[in-house]
Design a protein around this motif. Structure first.
Motif, PDB file in Angstrom:
ATOM      1  N   GLN A 143      21.533  55.928  53.358  1.00 25.33           N
ATOM      2  CA  GLN A 143      22.904  56.297  53.711  1.00 25.33           C
ATOM      3  C   GLN A 143      23.011  56.648  55.191  1.00 25.33           C
ATOM      4  N   ALA A 144      22.008  57.347  55.713  1.00 25.37           N
ATOM      5  CA  ALA A 144      22.032  57.747  57.122  1.00 25.37           C
ATOM      6  C   ALA A 144      22.017  56.528  58.046  1.00 25.37           C
ATOM      7  N   VAL A 145      21.175  55.545  57.720  1.00 24.98           N
ATOM      8  CA  VAL A 145      21.117  54.332  58.541  1.00 24.98           C
ATOM      9  C   VAL A 145      22.419  53.548  58.423  1.00 24.98           C
ATOM     10  N   LEU A 146      22.956  53.473  57.205  1.00 23.68           N
ATOM     11  CA  LEU A 146      24.225  52.776  56.992  1.00 23.68           C
ATOM     12  C   LEU A 146      25.360  53.432  57.774  1.00 23.68           C
ATOM     13  N   ASP A 147      25.368  54.754  57.798  1.00 25.73           N
ATOM     14  CA  ASP A 147      26.412  55.467  58.531  1.00 25.73           C
ATOM     15  C   ASP A 147      26.390  55.093  60.013  1.00 25.73           C
ATOM     16  N   ASP A 148      25.189  54.979  60.576  1.00 26.29           N
ATOM     17  CA  ASP A 148      25.078  54.596  61.989  1.00 26.29           C
ATOM     18  C   ASP A 148      25.643  53.199  62.228  1.00 26.29           C
ATOM     19  N   ILE A 149      25.382  52.293  61.279  1.00 24.33           N
ATOM     20  CA  ILE A 149      25.903  50.929  61.422  1.00 24.33           C
ATOM     21  C   ILE A 149      27.424  50.927  61.328  1.00 24.33           C
ATOM     22  N   LEU A 150      27.949  51.589  60.307  1.00 21.34           N
ATOM     23  CA  LEU A 150      29.393  51.579  60.065  1.00 21.34           C
ATOM     24  C   LEU A 150      30.172  52.333  61.143  1.00 21.34           C
ATOM     25  N   ARG A 151      29.511  53.251  61.823  1.00 21.20           N
ATOM     26  CA  ARG A 151      30.159  53.986  62.912  1.00 21.20           C
ATOM     27  C   ARG A 151      29.977  53.304  64.262  1.00 21.20           C
ATOM     28  N   GLY A 152      29.331  52.135  64.246  1.00 27.17           N
ATOM     29  CA  GLY A 152      29.173  51.369  65.476  1.00 27.17           C
ATOM     30  C   GLY A 152      28.129  51.908  66.424  1.00 27.17           C
ATOM     31  N   LYS A 153      27.162  52.664  65.905  1.00 31.14           N
ATOM     32  CA  LYS A 153      26.141  53.254  66.767  1.00 31.14           C
ATOM     33  C   LYS A 153      24.950  52.325  67.006  1.00 31.14           C
ATOM     34  N   VAL A 154      24.908  51.205  66.287  1.00 26.96           N
ATOM     35  CA  VAL A 154      23.791  50.269  66.409  1.00 26.96           C
ATOM     36  C   VAL A 154      24.285  49.000  67.090  1.00 26.96           C
ATOM     37  N   ILE A 155      23.486  48.459  67.993  1.00 25.62           N
ATOM     38  CA  ILE A 155      23.860  47.236  68.708  1.00 25.62           C
ATOM     39  C   ILE A 155      24.143  46.111  67.715  1.00 25.62           C
ATOM     40  N   GLY A 156      25.290  45.479  67.869  1.00 23.47           N
ATOM     41  CA  GLY A 156      25.668  44.372  66.997  1.00 23.47           C
ATOM     42  C   GLY A 156      26.417  44.794  65.751  1.00 23.47           C
ATOM     43  N   SER A 157      26.611  46.100  65.564  1.00 29.07           N
ATOM     44  CA  SER A 157      27.286  46.572  64.352  1.00 29.07           C
ATOM     45  C   SER A 157      28.783  46.281  64.353  1.00 29.07           C
ATOM     46  N   ASP A 158      29.316  45.877  65.504  1.00 33.94           N
ATOM     47  CA  ASP A 158      30.741  45.536  65.569  1.00 33.94           C
ATOM     48  C   ASP A 158      31.003  44.081  65.175  1.00 33.94           C
ATOM     49  N   GLU A 159      29.945  43.309  64.961  1.00 33.90           N
ATOM     50  CA  GLU A 159      30.121  41.917  64.566  1.00 33.90           C
ATOM     51  C   GLU A 159      30.522  41.840  63.088  1.00 33.90           C
ATOM     52  N   PRO A 160      31.463  40.958  62.757  1.00 36.68           N
ATOM     53  CA  PRO A 160      31.955  40.863  61.371  1.00 36.68           C
ATOM     54  C   PRO A 160      30.845  40.659  60.341  1.00 36.68           C
ATOM     55  N   LYS A 161      29.877  39.803  60.668  1.00 32.98           N
ATOM     56  CA  LYS A 161      28.792  39.532  59.722  1.00 32.98           C
ATOM     57  C   LYS A 161      28.004  40.799  59.415  1.00 32.98           C
ATOM     58  N   SER A 162      27.718  41.583  60.451  1.00 34.70           N
ATOM     59  CA  SER A 162      26.955  42.821  60.258  1.00 34.70           C
ATOM     60  C   SER A 162      27.759  43.842  59.462  1.00 34.70           C
ATOM     61  N   ARG A 163      29.043  43.963  59.772  1.00 39.25           N
ATOM     62  CA  ARG A 163      29.882  44.930  59.061  1.00 39.25           C
ATOM     63  C   ARG A 163      30.040  44.537  57.591  1.00 39.25           C
ATOM     64  N   ASN A 164      30.191  43.249  57.341  1.00 38.82           N
ATOM     65  CA  ASN A 164      30.310  42.791  55.949  1.00 38.82           C
ATOM     66  C   ASN A 164      29.038  43.082  55.166  1.00 38.82           C
ATOM     67  N   ARG A 165      27.903  42.831  55.813  1.00 40.90           N
ATOM     68  CA  ARG A 165      26.641  43.091  55.113  1.00 40.90           C
ATOM     69  C   ARG A 165      26.451  44.586  54.881  1.00 40.90           C
ATOM     70  N   ALA A 166      26.839  45.392  55.859  1.00 40.02           N
ATOM     71  CA  ALA A 166      26.728  46.839  55.698  1.00 40.02           C
ATOM     72  C   ALA A 166      27.597  47.324  54.537  1.00 40.02           C
ATOM     73  N   GLN A 167      28.780  46.757  54.405  1.00 44.51           N
ATOM     74  CA  GLN A 167      29.661  47.130  53.295  1.00 44.51           C
ATOM     75  C   GLN A 167      29.052  46.720  51.954  1.00 44.51           C
ATOM     76  N   GLU A 168      28.425  45.544  51.925  1.00 46.00           N
ATOM     77  CA  GLU A 168      27.761  45.099  50.693  1.00 46.00           C
ATOM     78  C   GLU A 168      26.616  46.040  50.325  1.00 46.00           C
ATOM     79  N   LEU A 169      25.852  46.447  51.338  1.00 47.21           N
ATOM     80  CA  LEU A 169      24.743  47.371  51.088  1.00 47.21           C
ATOM     81  C   LEU A 169      25.257  48.734  50.632  1.00 47.21           C
TER      82      LEU A 169
END
Length: 289
Positions: A206-232
Motif C-alpha cells: 500500500q505504501a509503494v502504491l500510494d507513492d505511485i498514485l500521488r505522483g511521487k515516482v518517475i513515470g507515475s503520471d503516464e496513463p499506463k502506469s496509473r492504470n496498472r497502479a489502479q489494477e494493483l
C-alpha cells in the motif's frame, strides 16, 4: 509542402529507406528486410553476409531479431551462440541484449537469469560500457545516452521480472528494491507492489502504491502506469478482504541472486583496481546490502 517533397525526392535511395550504402550481401539483406519486407529471404541473405564476413556484427544481430519476429527464436539463439565469436568485442553487449529477449521469448528463465547476472558482474568489474560512464543506445531509430546507473537499474529490473516468472517473489522483491534505489520508475515500482502482494505484505504494498498514485515516482503520471497502479490497488483490496490464508509464494532463496547482491563487493575485490570511480560509487552505495 513542395519544399519537403523536393527534399525527399533529392534524398539518396539508401537514406530515404534507411538503408546502409553500397551493394554488399548485408546491404541486400537489409533491402529485402526493410523495402521488400520478405523476412524469410532476408534471413537467407543475412546468412550469406555472415559467411562472407560482411558486417558480421550487424548481420548476426539483425538476423536474430528477424528470426524472433518469425517465431524462430530457438534458431536465433543457436545462431548467436555459434557465430558470436566472429563478432567484435564491442558487439558482444548488444548480442547479450538480443539473447536476453530471445530467452524471454522462449521461456528460458534460468538462462535469462544467468546472463543478467553476468551483465551485472561485468558492470562491477568495469568491463561494461568499455570502462566509460555512459554509452550511446538506440531505440526506434533514436540515439540517446545511457548512464551506468540507468543500465544497472534496467538490468536489475529485468532480473526481478525473471524471478517473478519463477514465482520467487522474495528474490524479486530484493532485486526490485535495489533497482529502485538506483534509478526509480513507476514500472519497477508496480512490479515491486506485486511482489509484496504475493508475499501478503499488504501494508508495504500500500505504501509503494500510494507513492505511485500521488505522483511521487518517475513515470507515475503516464496513463499506463496509473492504470496498472489502479489494477494493483483493486488486487490488494481483494487480497485484504479475503479470509482465505495462503502461504506467501516463492519464499525459497536457494538460487536467488539476493546472496550475490550481498557478496558482490567482496567476491570481485581482486578487480577493484580496474574499475572507474563511478563504478565504485554505485556498487558501494547501491548494491551493497
Amino acid at each position: 509542402m513542395s519544399s519537403q517533397r523536393k527534399g525527399s525526392e533529392a534524398a539518396p535511395y539508401h537514406v530515404l529507406h534507411k538503408l546502409p550504402p553500397g551493394d554488399s550481401p548485408y546491404v541486400r539483406a537489409k533491402h529485402v528486410q526493410l523495402v521488400e519486407k520478405d523476412p524469410g529471404a532476408a534471413i537467407a541473405l543475412f546468412w550469406k553476409a555472415i559467411n562472407a564476413g560482411d558486417r558480421v556484427d550487424s548481420a548476426l544481430k539483425d538476423m536474430a531479431v528477424v528470426m524472433k519476429q518469425q517465431d524462430r527464436a530457438e534458431e536465433a539463439i543457436e545462431a548467436i551462440k555459434a557465430f558470436r565469436d566472429r563478432c567484435s568485442k564491442h558487439a558482444q553487449e548488444s548480442l547479450d541484449n538480443v539473447l536476453i529477449d530471445l530467452y524471454k521469448k522462449c521461456g528460458k528463465v534460468e538462462e535469462q537469469i544467468e546472463l543478467l547476472k553476468q551483465k551485472l558482474r561485468m558492470i562491477l568489474q568495469g568491463e561494461a560500457f568499455n570502462g566509460k560512464a555512459t554509452k550511446t543506445a538506440r531505440s526506434h531509430g533514436r540515439k540517446f545516452q545511457v548512464t551506468v546507473k540507468q543500465e544497472t537499474s534496467r538490468i536489475l529490473g529485468n532480473l526481478g521480472w525473471a524471478y517473478m516468472q519463477k514465482g520467487n517473489y522474495v528474490a524479486a522483491e530484493v532485486v526490485y528494491r535495489k533497482a529502485q534505489s538506483i534509478d526509480p520508475d513507476a514500472n519497477k515500482a508496480c512490479n515491486l507492489v506485486l511482489c509484496l502482494i504475493k508475499q501478503t505484505q499488504y501494508a508495504e504494498a500500500q505504501a509503494v502504491l500510494d507513492d505511485i498514485l500521488r505522483g511521487k515516482v518517475i513515470g507515475s503520471d503516464e496513463p499506463k502506469s496509473r492504470n496498472r497502479a489502479q489494477e494493483l490497488l483493486c488486487e490488494l483490496e481483494t487480497c485484504r478482504s479475503s479470509s482465505v490464508f495462503s502461504e506467501p509464494s516463492g519464499s525459497s532463496l536457494e538460487d536467488a541472486f539476493v546472496e550475490g547482491l550481498d557478496q558482490l563487493m567482496s567476491q570481485w575485490t581482486p578487480y577493484r583496481s580496474r574499475r572507474l570511480p563511478i563504478f565504485e560509487e554505485i556498487f558501494r552505495d547501491q548494491l551493497a546490502c
